[in-house]
Design an enzyme around this catalytic site. Sequence first.
Site, PDB file in Angstrom:
ATOM      1  N   CYS A  18      -8.411  -8.095  12.044  1.00 34.24           N
ATOM      2  CA  CYS A  18      -9.351  -9.145  12.430  1.00 34.24           C
ATOM      3  C   CYS A  18      -8.804 -10.120  13.481  1.00 34.24           C
ATOM      4  O   CYS A  18      -7.649 -10.510  13.434  1.00 34.24           O
ATOM      5  CB  CYS A  18      -9.747  -9.970  11.218  1.00 34.24           C
ATOM      6  SG  CYS A  18     -10.366  -9.001   9.861  1.00 34.24           S
ATOM      7  N   ARG A  64      -6.580  -5.456  18.682  1.00 34.96           N
ATOM      8  CA  ARG A  64      -6.059  -5.563  17.322  1.00 34.96           C
ATOM      9  C   ARG A  64      -6.746  -4.575  16.374  1.00 34.96           C
ATOM     10  O   ARG A  64      -6.241  -4.304  15.298  1.00 34.96           O
ATOM     11  CB  ARG A  64      -6.284  -6.985  16.787  1.00 34.96           C
ATOM     12  CG  ARG A  64      -5.546  -8.040  17.579  1.00 34.96           C
ATOM     13  CD  ARG A  64      -6.004  -9.419  17.155  1.00 34.96           C
ATOM     14  NE  ARG A  64      -5.473  -9.804  15.869  1.00 34.96           N
ATOM     15  CZ  ARG A  64      -4.319 -10.392  15.671  1.00 34.96           C
ATOM     16  NH1 ARG A  64      -3.548 -10.669  16.696  1.00 34.96           N
ATOM     17  NH2 ARG A  64      -3.915 -10.721  14.463  1.00 34.96           N
ATOM     18  N   TRP A  97     -12.101  -6.171  10.904  1.00 33.75           N
ATOM     19  CA  TRP A  97     -11.603  -4.857  10.508  1.00 33.75           C
ATOM     20  C   TRP A  97     -11.864  -4.784   9.012  1.00 33.75           C
ATOM     21  O   TRP A  97     -11.261  -5.518   8.218  1.00 33.75           O
ATOM     22  CB  TRP A  97     -10.113  -4.763  10.814  1.00 33.75           C
ATOM     23  CG  TRP A  97      -9.526  -3.399  10.641  1.00 33.75           C
ATOM     24  CD1 TRP A  97      -9.515  -2.387  11.555  1.00 33.75           C
ATOM     25  CD2 TRP A  97      -8.824  -2.899   9.489  1.00 33.75           C
ATOM     26  NE1 TRP A  97      -8.868  -1.296  11.043  1.00 33.75           N
ATOM     27  CE2 TRP A  97      -8.436  -1.575   9.785  1.00 33.75           C
ATOM     28  CE3 TRP A  97      -8.487  -3.426   8.250  1.00 33.75           C
ATOM     29  CZ2 TRP A  97      -7.730  -0.776   8.889  1.00 33.75           C
ATOM     30  CZ3 TRP A  97      -7.784  -2.634   7.350  1.00 33.75           C
ATOM     31  CH2 TRP A  97      -7.420  -1.324   7.675  1.00 33.75           C
ATOM     32  N   ASN A 122      -9.389 -14.151   8.732  1.00 32.56           N
ATOM     33  CA  ASN A 122      -8.501 -12.992   8.831  1.00 32.56           C
ATOM     34  C   ASN A 122      -7.620 -12.998   7.592  1.00 32.56           C
ATOM     35  O   ASN A 122      -6.976 -14.004   7.310  1.00 32.56           O
ATOM     36  CB  ASN A 122      -7.654 -13.111  10.109  1.00 32.56           C
ATOM     37  CG  ASN A 122      -6.639 -11.991  10.227  1.00 32.56           C
ATOM     38  OD1 ASN A 122      -6.645 -11.038   9.441  1.00 32.56           O
ATOM     39  ND2 ASN A 122      -5.764 -12.104  11.218  1.00 32.56           N
ATOM     40  N   GLY A 123      -7.617 -11.898   6.840  1.00 35.47           N
ATOM     41  CA  GLY A 123      -6.778 -11.829   5.637  1.00 35.47           C
ATOM     42  C   GLY A 123      -7.583 -11.310   4.464  1.00 35.47           C
ATOM     43  O   GLY A 123      -8.664 -10.750   4.627  1.00 35.47           O
ATOM     44  N   GLU A 136       8.016  10.240  14.417  1.00 37.18           N
ATOM     45  CA  GLU A 136       7.234   9.401  15.327  1.00 37.18           C
ATOM     46  C   GLU A 136       6.291  10.260  16.175  1.00 37.18           C
ATOM     47  O   GLU A 136       5.133   9.893  16.406  1.00 37.18           O
ATOM     48  CB  GLU A 136       8.190   8.587  16.208  1.00 37.18           C
ATOM     49  CG  GLU A 136       7.553   7.802  17.342  1.00 37.18           C
ATOM     50  CD  GLU A 136       6.526   6.776  16.891  1.00 37.18           C
ATOM     51  OE1 GLU A 136       6.390   6.526  15.680  1.00 37.18           O
ATOM     52  OE2 GLU A 136       5.832   6.227  17.772  1.00 37.18           O
ATOM     53  N   LYS A 153       2.261   9.809  16.374  1.00 36.24           N
ATOM     54  CA  LYS A 153       1.596   9.536  17.660  1.00 36.24           C
ATOM     55  C   LYS A 153       0.446  10.511  17.865  1.00 36.24           C
ATOM     56  O   LYS A 153      -0.642  10.137  18.248  1.00 36.24           O
ATOM     57  CB  LYS A 153       2.640   9.689  18.772  1.00 36.24           C
ATOM     58  CG  LYS A 153       2.505   8.818  19.956  1.00 36.24           C
ATOM     59  CD  LYS A 153       3.036   7.413  19.795  1.00 36.24           C
ATOM     60  CE  LYS A 153       2.550   6.676  18.595  1.00 36.24           C
ATOM     61  NZ  LYS A 153       3.180   5.464  18.259  1.00 36.24           N
ATOM     62  N   GLU A 196      -2.533   9.982  15.200  1.00 37.12           N
ATOM     63  CA  GLU A 196      -3.321   8.746  15.248  1.00 37.12           C
ATOM     64  C   GLU A 196      -4.277   8.700  16.435  1.00 37.12           C
ATOM     65  O   GLU A 196      -5.340   8.104  16.339  1.00 37.12           O
ATOM     66  CB  GLU A 196      -2.432   7.492  15.198  1.00 37.12           C
ATOM     67  CG  GLU A 196      -1.570   7.267  16.404  1.00 37.12           C
ATOM     68  CD  GLU A 196      -0.681   6.037  16.265  1.00 37.12           C
ATOM     69  OE1 GLU A 196      -1.101   5.046  15.661  1.00 37.12           O
ATOM     70  OE2 GLU A 196       0.452   6.075  16.783  1.00 37.12           O
ATOM     71  N   HIS A 250      10.469  25.063   1.628  1.00 37.31           N
ATOM     72  CA  HIS A 250      10.354  24.672   0.219  1.00 37.31           C
ATOM     73  C   HIS A 250       8.915  24.354  -0.159  1.00 37.31           C
ATOM     74  O   HIS A 250       8.676  23.599  -1.093  1.00 37.31           O
ATOM     75  CB  HIS A 250      11.285  23.492  -0.077  1.00 37.31           C
ATOM     76  CG  HIS A 250      12.732  23.861   0.091  1.00 37.31           C
ATOM     77  ND1 HIS A 250      13.410  24.636  -0.808  1.00 37.31           N
ATOM     78  CD2 HIS A 250      13.598  23.625   1.106  1.00 37.31           C
ATOM     79  CE1 HIS A 250      14.641  24.841  -0.390  1.00 37.31           C
ATOM     80  NE2 HIS A 250      14.779  24.233   0.782  1.00 37.31           N
ATOM     81  N   LYS A 263      -4.042  -2.956  15.451  1.00 38.99           N
ATOM     82  CA  LYS A 263      -2.750  -3.157  16.112  1.00 38.99           C
ATOM     83  C   LYS A 263      -1.827  -4.025  15.281  1.00 38.99           C
ATOM     84  O   LYS A 263      -0.633  -3.806  15.221  1.00 38.99           O
ATOM     85  CB  LYS A 263      -2.996  -3.804  17.479  1.00 38.99           C
ATOM     86  CG  LYS A 263      -1.746  -4.031  18.314  1.00 38.99           C
ATOM     87  CD  LYS A 263      -1.236  -2.737  18.880  1.00 38.99           C
ATOM     88  CE  LYS A 263       0.062  -2.892  19.658  1.00 38.99           C
ATOM     89  NZ  LYS A 263       0.769  -1.600  19.733  1.00 38.99           N
TER      90      LYS A 263
END
Length: 595
Positions: free
Chosen positions: A2, A27, A73, A97-98, A468, A472, A475, A491, A590
Amino acid sequence: MCGIIGYIGKKNSIPRLINGLKTLEYRGYDSAGIAYVKDNKIKIIKEAGKIANLEKLLEDKDSSNIGIGHTRWATHGGATSNNAHPHKQGHITLVHNGIIENYQELKDMLIDNGYKFNSDTDTEVACAYIDYLYRENKDIVESLDKCNSIFKGSYAFGIIVDDDYDSLYAVRKNSPLIIGIGDNENYIASDVPAILDYTNKYTLLNNYDIAKITKDKVTVYNNLKEVSKDILTYNIDKSVRDINGYDHYMLKEINEQSIILNNLIKNYDSKDKILKNIKDYTKYNKIFIVACGSAYHAGVVSKYMIEKYADIEVNVEIASEFRYKKLFIDNNTLVIAISQSGETADTLASVRIAKELGAHTLGIINVEESSIAREVDDVIYTKAGIEVAVATTKGYTTQVFILSMLALSLAIRKNINIDKDIFNKIRLVPNLINSLLDRKYNYLTKILKKKNDIFFLGRNIDYASVLEASLKLKEITYIHSEAYAAGELKHGTISLIEDDTPVISLVTNKDIAEKTISNIKETIARGAYSIIIATKDIDIPKDSYNDLIRIDRTVDLLQPILNIIPLQLIAYNVAKSKGCDIDKPRNLAKSVTVE
Ligand code: F6R
């Protein structure tokens, strides 16, 4: 996650709110809204989806000197216009926000007291609760102060009160919020870049600070006492947000890596500079690294580096796990928190826990003056500049760089033998990055874009790097992918390999290359399409790959930086060919300011 913007001044707030919201888009959000005063009444306009949807609902002739805006968000309740902020209950209009964790018990009490709710959000409950208190005491600062002891969770609020259209109010706990100081106008925002078109002067709010903001005055209270605040200046040129002709911020940021690292290296390219810029941490006998996502992956890379070069045990922990487990930490422990945004809620909470247990805390942070940067004992800034694309690239490589320099500083201080030519080699890395940046991977892109599952393999530090790479890819392309330690695949997961399943392997460690190649052959025997990325000095047998990508060899400490560049570009190109929203992938934020 948010974004909050607010304006009070002599000018029309509406274009400023919309511009601020657009700057906060990076964000991550799924609905947006604004509230302003029209004909002495609050007018709220909000809509699901992109800010463009909200803009269509705006009336050209409206003008107001005060307003608040929000990108949401979704947490409690879907991404609908009803759930979008701002919310209004009684006298209070609010953006948030939160997460208010105890919203359900407050909601039950408020319903008993006659409140009705139009959304599924915790935010509307907070709004109603503030109104409930305000109705009794008619003092908004006192009401917000009471909320500080009642609300559990995290919040940054921007508030307009019906009886006082000459003031904005703001309060925060564990969610970011700054006050922008202009000329006869003031702002609130989730971060400074959101207001850089108007001012670069700002004030930071601490937890539980309550601000009353008029067009020419900011008064901040904590515990009902007025507190004085420094006015700070944000020195990053706002043009760094320009996309500079690139199709996406992500591509721009991938390309910036050689320049940024070149600048960063200048602070660490001799023994003296390293010892000057990194404090002595040799007295700690144990290191914990806490972080999330890509920052966690940078931590995994550095575990191998610090253990190998500096001979100290390192534990790397996902911050959201670290905060809820039994910890063996004391004042002989160094806890390193890695965070690009400096606002990640779990990483921040981990820092607080580590401090309570007596550990010394070091932040490896990009955003200066962010919450984590302010709370750790020491901070080293990664100086990556503003990162706009949700998927981090330069944020990650600068984290790896700083952590490698930390490993080197520990080794130097412990008189461990290091390559005499190491600094000359380090200085060459930006050129080596440059040589990787113009590759397009067209053929591979065509193959990968059609796949549903892609596997990544590596051993040791290469395993850390492919963690990583896999993140990448998934996402931004929405293709399922998994990264495996090469020896671990058989395994269980090897059952998923079938004809033409892509397996991308990273082979940069000569000592164990043969082992990885054997594992790659095991996948080929089951039909895998093998893509190997290897340093030029390692012999790769022809029967172990369908495609081979060669990269330069550099010092071990910085090899992971070179390794990730082709993998970033492959992810980018596949996402582009699939027409994905590369800079703002679905569902992602973000700055992850809730746990
Ligand atoms: C992935 C990505 C995220 C972040 C994670 C931590 O591309 O960007 O996984 O790395 O959310 O964020 P920071 O570093 O801001 O704490």
